[in-house]
Motif scaffolding. Structure first.
Motif, PDB file in Angstrom:
ATOM      1  N   ARG A 304      10.850  45.911  48.424  1.00 21.05           N
ATOM      2  CA  ARG A 304       9.797  46.139  47.443  1.00 21.05           C
ATOM      3  C   ARG A 304       9.277  44.803  46.919  1.00 21.05           C
ATOM      4  NH1 ARG A 304      12.815  47.966  41.813  1.00 21.05           N
ATOM      5  NH2 ARG A 304      13.708  45.918  41.353  1.00 21.05           N
ATOM      6  N   PRO A 305       8.015  44.771  46.437  1.00 19.50           N
ATOM      7  CA  PRO A 305       7.448  43.517  45.944  1.00 19.50           C
ATOM      8  C   PRO A 305       7.991  43.146  44.570  1.00 19.50           C
ATOM      9  CG  PRO A 305       5.873  45.295  45.666  1.00 19.50           C
ATOM     10  CD  PRO A 305       7.042  45.878  46.425  1.00 19.50           C
ATOM     11  N   ALA A 306       8.008  41.855  44.288  1.00 20.12           N
ATOM     12  CA  ALA A 306       8.434  41.339  42.984  1.00 20.12           C
ATOM     13  C   ALA A 306       7.758  40.001  42.750  1.00 20.12           C
ATOM     14  CB  ALA A 306       9.946  41.201  42.928  1.00 20.12           C
ATOM     15  N   ALA A 307       7.887  39.499  41.518  1.00 22.74           N
ATOM     16  CA  ALA A 307       7.292  38.208  41.200  1.00 22.74           C
ATOM     17  C   ALA A 307       7.961  37.080  41.974  1.00 22.74           C
ATOM     18  CB  ALA A 307       7.383  37.946  39.704  1.00 22.74           C
ATOM     19  N   HIS A 308       9.273  37.219  42.210  1.00 22.76           N
ATOM     20  CA  HIS A 308      10.002  36.205  42.968  1.00 22.76           C
ATOM     21  C   HIS A 308      11.240  36.839  43.591  1.00 22.76           C
ATOM     22  CE1 HIS A 308      10.586  31.945  43.969  1.00 22.76           C
ATOM     23  NE2 HIS A 308      11.879  32.233  43.940  1.00 22.76           N
ATOM     24  N   ASN A 309      11.575  36.404  44.796  1.00 27.04           N
ATOM     25  CA  ASN A 309      12.770  36.880  45.500  1.00 27.04           C
ATOM     26  C   ASN A 309      13.651  35.703  45.885  1.00 27.04           C
ATOM     27  OD1 ASN A 309      11.823  39.551  45.513  1.00 27.04           O
ATOM     28  ND2 ASN A 309      12.600  39.890  47.559  1.00 27.04           N
ATOM     29  N   TRP A 310      14.956  35.923  45.832  1.00 25.73           N
ATOM     30  CA  TRP A 310      15.913  34.954  46.341  1.00 25.73           C
ATOM     31  C   TRP A 310      16.430  35.424  47.706  1.00 25.73           C
ATOM     32  CZ3 TRP A 310      14.463  34.935  41.494  1.00 25.73           C
ATOM     33  CH2 TRP A 310      14.521  33.748  40.773  1.00 25.73           C
ATOM     34  N   PRO A 311      16.978  34.509  48.522  1.00 25.94           N
ATOM     35  CA  PRO A 311      17.455  34.903  49.851  1.00 25.94           C
ATOM     36  C   PRO A 311      18.524  35.997  49.791  1.00 25.94           C
ATOM     37  CG  PRO A 311      17.301  32.521  49.688  1.00 25.94           C
ATOM     38  CD  PRO A 311      17.080  33.051  48.305  1.00 25.94           C
ATOM     39  N   ALA A 312      18.535  36.854  50.782  1.00 24.51           N
ATOM     40  CA  ALA A 312      19.501  37.952  50.848  1.00 24.51           C
ATOM     41  C   ALA A 312      20.883  37.433  51.205  1.00 24.51           C
ATOM     42  CB  ALA A 312      19.057  38.983  51.879  1.00 24.51           C
ATOM     43  N   GLN A 313      21.908  38.107  50.656  1.00 26.06           N
ATOM     44  CA  GLN A 313      23.291  37.854  51.032  1.00 26.06           C
ATOM     45  C   GLN A 313      23.850  39.127  51.659  1.00 26.06           C
ATOM     46  OE1 GLN A 313      25.774  35.658  48.244  1.00 26.06           O
ATOM     47  NE2 GLN A 313      24.027  35.429  46.887  1.00 26.06           N
TER      48      GLN A 313
END
Length: 414
Positions: A304-313
């Motif tokens: 889903r979209p967001a203002a900012h994403n961090w890399p997946a773990q």
């Protein structure tokens, strides 16, 4: 001042410099504390000691040669070998396994720290660095040294890499006859480009990939051979899968960017970052941006979209993943396939034994909680209290099983 290792004090010295042996940066006055280095997963330990004559590295309790100044030490991955750059009289020296391997004018600095860089192959078999100096007419020049042997001079040298097994090495060289860039691979010179990106070996060290750009031609190069006839603009270095059988990269497309895996292009986005392969070794994982925001993409799964994403773990078995998003000015922990809301601050920790450990701060408490997938949903199983200032560090805490118990480690704002 003495370094204490596993409860046992080593030899005491007048001081332990905090920043690489620079004058005035002692433990009593320098910020950050003494410089201590671990190598080979903790099998080797080194620190800088100030002696009556200068500064020296103490490695596994043994004092090395004294110099006027030393820069950070580098260990081979197994910790069996070490190398560092030091200042001796008016010369810069490269010390490998306690022996001066070369005297040079200066050593090129790579990376964030800005200090001279020495590189080991992944198996520790070879060591290399880039010497920089100026010729008699005042022009800058550079050359590569490998295992104590120098190579030809160029106007500039960038992106030195060694094959994981030490059988090969490569770098990007400019000049000396023109301003073009060329890849030099174990002495063999490749085609000329206006710009060449970072060089990447496959895990076996047999294939070398990079991108080269010029006005008339350019694109992905493997072993100095173009992979397409038409010109393509590649963004960032290519990425090999862990087993070396797949290759991915980001290229420009119709005013945007897209990921290409084994020659097959994917969807076009405004921007793409953090490209790598997932645990299955074939699915690309990256963060993409479009008009709606930033999304985490894992293979065919678009988040889903967001203002900012961090890399997946990923969980250890690779079956579950999690990533952090910032949306509506809140931190949210996104645990596939559901969202845990209500956090106004938080730091995500890597999964352990298929549980997800999350730092939670809400109206009730500040705690470290772990969640388990139960009856098709995530449930908080238990938690331990944490300091209110824990989240201020904004750095991931770590979780490990030690002597049968789960152990947490992290920083606080204090």
């Amino acid at each position: 001042v003495a370094l204490v290792v596993d409860g046992v004090p080593w030899k005491a010295y007048p001081s332990m410099p905090a920043t690489w042996g620079m004058p005035g940066s002692d433990v009593s006055t320098g910020a950050g504390g003494p410089a201590v280095f671990f190598g080979g997963g903790g099998r080797s330990i080194a620190h800088v000691a100030r002696t009556e004559e200068g500064v020296a590295f103490v490695i596994d309790g043994e004092e090395g040669t004294t110099f006027q100044r030393v820069w950070p030490i580098v260990f081979s991955p197994d910790g069996a070998r070490h190398a560092y750059v030091a200042r001796k009289a008016e010369k810069t020296v490269v010390v490998v396994d306690g022996v001066i391997q070369a005297e040079v004018e200066s050593v090129r600095a790579d990376g964030w720290g800005g200090w001279p860089s020495v590189h080991f192959a992944a198996n520790g078999a070879r060591v290399a660095f880039v010497e920089t100096t100026r010729s008699e007419d005042g022009k800058q020049r550079s050359r590569v040294w490998v295992d104590g042997t120098s190579e030809p001079w160029f106007t500039d040298v960038r992106y030195l890499v060694l094959a994981p097994d030490g059988s090969d090495h490569a770098y990007v060289a400019t000049g000396p006859r023109d301003s073009k860039q060329r890849v030099v691979r174990s002495g063999r010179v490749g085609p000329a480009f206006d710009t060449i990106g970072r060089l990447v070996y496959d895990p076996a060290g047999k294939r070398l990939a990079y991108y080269g750009h010029s006005a008339e031609h350019g694109g992905l190069m493997i072993d100095n051979v173009p992979q397409r006839e038409e010109r393509t603009d590649i963004i960032g270095p290519p990425v090999f899968s862990p087993d070396g059988t797949h290759l991915a990269y980001v290229e420009s497309s119709e005013g945007g960017q897209r990921v290409v895996v084994d020659g097959k292009p994917g969807a076009t986005w405004q921007r793409i970052g953090g490209l790598r392969f997932g645990p299955d070794g074939k699915s690309p994982v990256f963060v993409a941006q479009d008009e709606s925001g930033m999304r985490t993409v894992i293979g065919e799964d678009v988040g889903r979209p967001a203002a900012h994403n961090w890399p997946a773990q990923f969980s250890p078995d690779g079956q579950r993943h999690a990533y952090r998003q910032m949306s509506d000015e809140r931190w949210e922990e996104v645990l596939e396939p559901v969202t845990i809301d209500g956090f106004n601050a938080g730091t995500f920790a890597a999964a352990v034994e298929n549980h997800f450990f999350v730092y939670v701060q809400d109206s009730e408490s500040s705690r470290i909680a772990w969640f388990e997938f139960v009856d098709d949903g995530w449930e908080e199983q238990a938690s331990i209290s944490a300091p209110d200032t824990f989240q201020l560090a904004m750095a991931p805490f770590s979780v490990a099983r030690v002597d049968g118990r789960l152990t947490f480690a992290g920083s606080t704002g204090d």
